[in-house]
Scaffold this motif. Sequence first.
Motif, PDB file in Angstrom:
ATOM      1  N   LYS A 116     -40.948  14.103 -40.278  1.00  0.00           N
ATOM      2  CA  LYS A 116     -39.984  13.253 -40.978  1.00  0.00           C
ATOM      3  C   LYS A 116     -39.176  12.421 -39.993  1.00  0.00           C
ATOM      4  CE  LYS A 116     -39.055  15.841 -45.254  1.00  0.00           C
ATOM      5  NZ  LYS A 116     -38.027  16.599 -45.991  1.00  0.00           N
ATOM      6  N   GLY A 117     -38.688  13.059 -38.944  1.00  0.00           N
ATOM      7  CA  GLY A 117     -37.902  12.335 -37.939  1.00  0.00           C
ATOM      8  C   GLY A 117     -38.731  11.302 -37.200  1.00  0.00           C
ATOM      9  N   ALA A 118     -39.948  11.670 -36.850  1.00  0.00           N
ATOM     10  CA  ALA A 118     -40.822  10.741 -36.114  1.00  0.00           C
ATOM     11  C   ALA A 118     -41.099   9.484 -36.925  1.00  0.00           C
ATOM     12  CB  ALA A 118     -42.126  11.439 -35.744  1.00  0.00           C
ATOM     13  N   LYS A 119     -41.289   9.631 -38.217  1.00  0.00           N
ATOM     14  CA  LYS A 119     -41.581   8.469 -39.067  1.00  0.00           C
ATOM     15  C   LYS A 119     -40.379   7.531 -39.144  1.00  0.00           C
ATOM     16  CE  LYS A 119     -45.736   9.481 -40.680  1.00  0.00           C
ATOM     17  NZ  LYS A 119     -46.861   8.596 -40.846  1.00  0.00           N
ATOM     18  N   LEU A 120     -39.179   8.095 -39.316  1.00  0.00           N
ATOM     19  CA  LEU A 120     -37.984   7.246 -39.362  1.00  0.00           C
ATOM     20  C   LEU A 120     -37.757   6.561 -38.012  1.00  0.00           C
ATOM     21  CD1 LEU A 120     -35.461   9.381 -41.439  1.00  0.00           C
ATOM     22  CD2 LEU A 120     -36.659   7.304 -42.124  1.00  0.00           C
ATOM     23  N   ASN A 121     -37.913   7.314 -36.932  1.00  0.00           N
ATOM     24  CA  ASN A 121     -37.743   6.727 -35.604  1.00  0.00           C
ATOM     25  C   ASN A 121     -38.790   5.657 -35.336  1.00  0.00           C
ATOM     26  OD1 ASN A 121     -35.412   8.080 -34.585  1.00  0.00           O
ATOM     27  ND2 ASN A 121     -36.645   9.931 -34.407  1.00  0.00           N
ATOM     28  N   ALA A 122     -40.005   5.843 -35.828  1.00  0.00           N
ATOM     29  CA  ALA A 122     -41.064   4.847 -35.643  1.00  0.00           C
ATOM     30  C   ALA A 122     -40.698   3.532 -36.341  1.00  0.00           C
ATOM     31  CB  ALA A 122     -42.390   5.376 -36.161  1.00  0.00           C
ATOM     32  N   MET A 123     -40.080   3.621 -37.515  1.00  0.00           N
ATOM     33  CA  MET A 123     -39.658   2.400 -38.205  1.00  0.00           C
ATOM     34  C   MET A 123     -38.596   1.661 -37.396  1.00  0.00           C
ATOM     35  SD  MET A 123     -39.631   3.196 -42.276  1.00  0.00           S
ATOM     36  CE  MET A 123     -39.223   4.934 -42.339  1.00  0.00           C
ATOM     37  N   ARG A 124     -37.643   2.404 -36.857  1.00  0.00           N
ATOM     38  CA  ARG A 124     -36.583   1.788 -36.044  1.00  0.00           C
ATOM     39  C   ARG A 124     -37.177   1.157 -34.786  1.00  0.00           C
ATOM     40  NH1 ARG A 124     -31.027   2.035 -35.037  1.00  0.00           N
ATOM     41  NH2 ARG A 124     -30.568   1.881 -32.817  1.00  0.00           N
ATOM     42  N   THR A 125     -38.071   1.892 -34.135  1.00  0.00           N
ATOM     43  CA  THR A 125     -38.682   1.403 -32.904  1.00  0.00           C
ATOM     44  C   THR A 125     -39.532   0.162 -33.172  1.00  0.00           C
ATOM     45  OG1 THR A 125     -38.691   3.606 -31.941  1.00  0.00           O
ATOM     46  CG2 THR A 125     -40.254   2.023 -31.025  1.00  0.00           C
ATOM     47  N   ARG A 126     -40.343   0.215 -34.198  1.00  0.00           N
ATOM     48  CA  ARG A 126     -41.199  -0.927 -34.528  1.00  0.00           C
ATOM     49  C   ARG A 126     -40.363  -2.175 -34.763  1.00  0.00           C
ATOM     50  NH1 ARG A 126     -45.413   0.298 -38.970  1.00  0.00           N
ATOM     51  NH2 ARG A 126     -46.174   1.533 -37.234  1.00  0.00           N
ATOM     52  N   LYS A 127     -39.289  -2.043 -35.531  1.00  0.00           N
ATOM     53  CA  LYS A 127     -38.409  -3.186 -35.806  1.00  0.00           C
ATOM     54  C   LYS A 127     -37.797  -3.715 -34.515  1.00  0.00           C
ATOM     55  CE  LYS A 127     -35.692  -5.878 -38.325  1.00  0.00           C
ATOM     56  NZ  LYS A 127     -36.090  -7.272 -38.316  1.00  0.00           N
ATOM     57  N   GLY A 128     -37.318  -2.813 -33.654  1.00  0.00           N
ATOM     58  CA  GLY A 128     -36.711  -3.236 -32.390  1.00  0.00           C
ATOM     59  C   GLY A 128     -37.693  -3.965 -31.495  1.00  0.00           C
ATOM     60  N   ILE A 129     -38.905  -3.456 -31.402  1.00  0.00           N
ATOM     61  CA  ILE A 129     -39.922  -4.090 -30.561  1.00  0.00           C
ATOM     62  C   ILE A 129     -40.367  -5.420 -31.156  1.00  0.00           C
ATOM     63  CG2 ILE A 129     -42.295  -3.868 -29.714  1.00  0.00           C
ATOM     64  CD1 ILE A 129     -41.671  -0.878 -29.215  1.00  0.00           C
ATOM     65  N   GLU A 130     -40.568  -5.475 -32.477  1.00  0.00           N
ATOM     66  CA  GLU A 130     -40.976  -6.731 -33.115  1.00  0.00           C
ATOM     67  C   GLU A 130     -39.940  -7.828 -32.907  1.00  0.00           C
ATOM     68  OE1 GLU A 130     -41.684  -5.568 -37.182  1.00  0.00           O
ATOM     69  OE2 GLU A 130     -43.775  -5.037 -36.766  1.00  0.00           O
ATOM     70  N   ASP A 131     -38.662  -7.484 -32.935  1.00  0.00           N
ATOM     71  CA  ASP A 131     -37.591  -8.474 -32.811  1.00  0.00           C
ATOM     72  C   ASP A 131     -37.301  -8.873 -31.363  1.00  0.00           C
ATOM     73  OD1 ASP A 131     -37.354  -8.378 -35.541  1.00  0.00           O
ATOM     74  OD2 ASP A 131     -35.476  -7.242 -35.548  1.00  0.00           O
ATOM     75  N   ALA A 132     -37.806  -8.131 -30.407  1.00  0.00           N
ATOM     76  CA  ALA A 132     -37.479  -8.368 -28.994  1.00  0.00           C
ATOM     77  C   ALA A 132     -38.328  -9.470 -28.383  1.00  0.00           C
ATOM     78  CB  ALA A 132     -37.673  -7.077 -28.205  1.00  0.00           C
ATOM     79  N   ASP A 133     -37.715 -10.191 -27.441  1.00  0.00           N
ATOM     80  CA  ASP A 133     -38.455 -11.115 -26.586  1.00  0.00           C
ATOM     81  C   ASP A 133     -39.119 -10.341 -25.454  1.00  0.00           C
ATOM     82  OD1 ASP A 133     -37.521 -13.510 -27.920  1.00  0.00           O
ATOM     83  OD2 ASP A 133     -35.586 -13.161 -26.931  1.00  0.00           O
TER      84      ASP A 133
END
Length: 151
Positions: free
Chosen positions: A62-79
């Motif tokens: 459960k924690g890994a899935k929520l953290n993966a969503m946060r990480t994916r969003k952060g990486i997608e938005d980053a230069d």
Amino acid sequence: MTLSVYLSGEIHTDWREEIMAGTKTAGLDVVFSAPVTDHGASDDCGVAILGAEPNKFWHDHKGAKLNAMRTRKGIEDADIVVVRFGEKYKQWNAAFDAGMAAALGKSLIVLHGPEHQHPLKEVDAAALAVAERPEQVVQMLTYIENGSLPG
């Protein structure tokens, strides 16, 4: 030009703060994002929000899935994505983040000491730059933003 930089990886040292302070001192226009660095909060976010799990696998899942969503969003938005591998702990999530950044075509800077040079050779090969110290990352960001060299 405002740079968006995602700081991923090792959470047991102050390398993020060193980079953020260095860019501030250099007067750079950088916006930072990062994963949750409170280890307990990161581990327990899933069960805190979705309910307790008696089986540790599902607790972590459960924690890994929520953290993966946060990480994916952060990486997608980053230069630029900076991924730090520390000396003491195995950071499997950092390797995943480096791979995700590379797959998304993000500019990737890998940060680790010389002791990780051989084990991380494939990760390093996917990066546009490999640094050993946080101040080198600040110097890279300075060059990227202003075209100026250190010193």
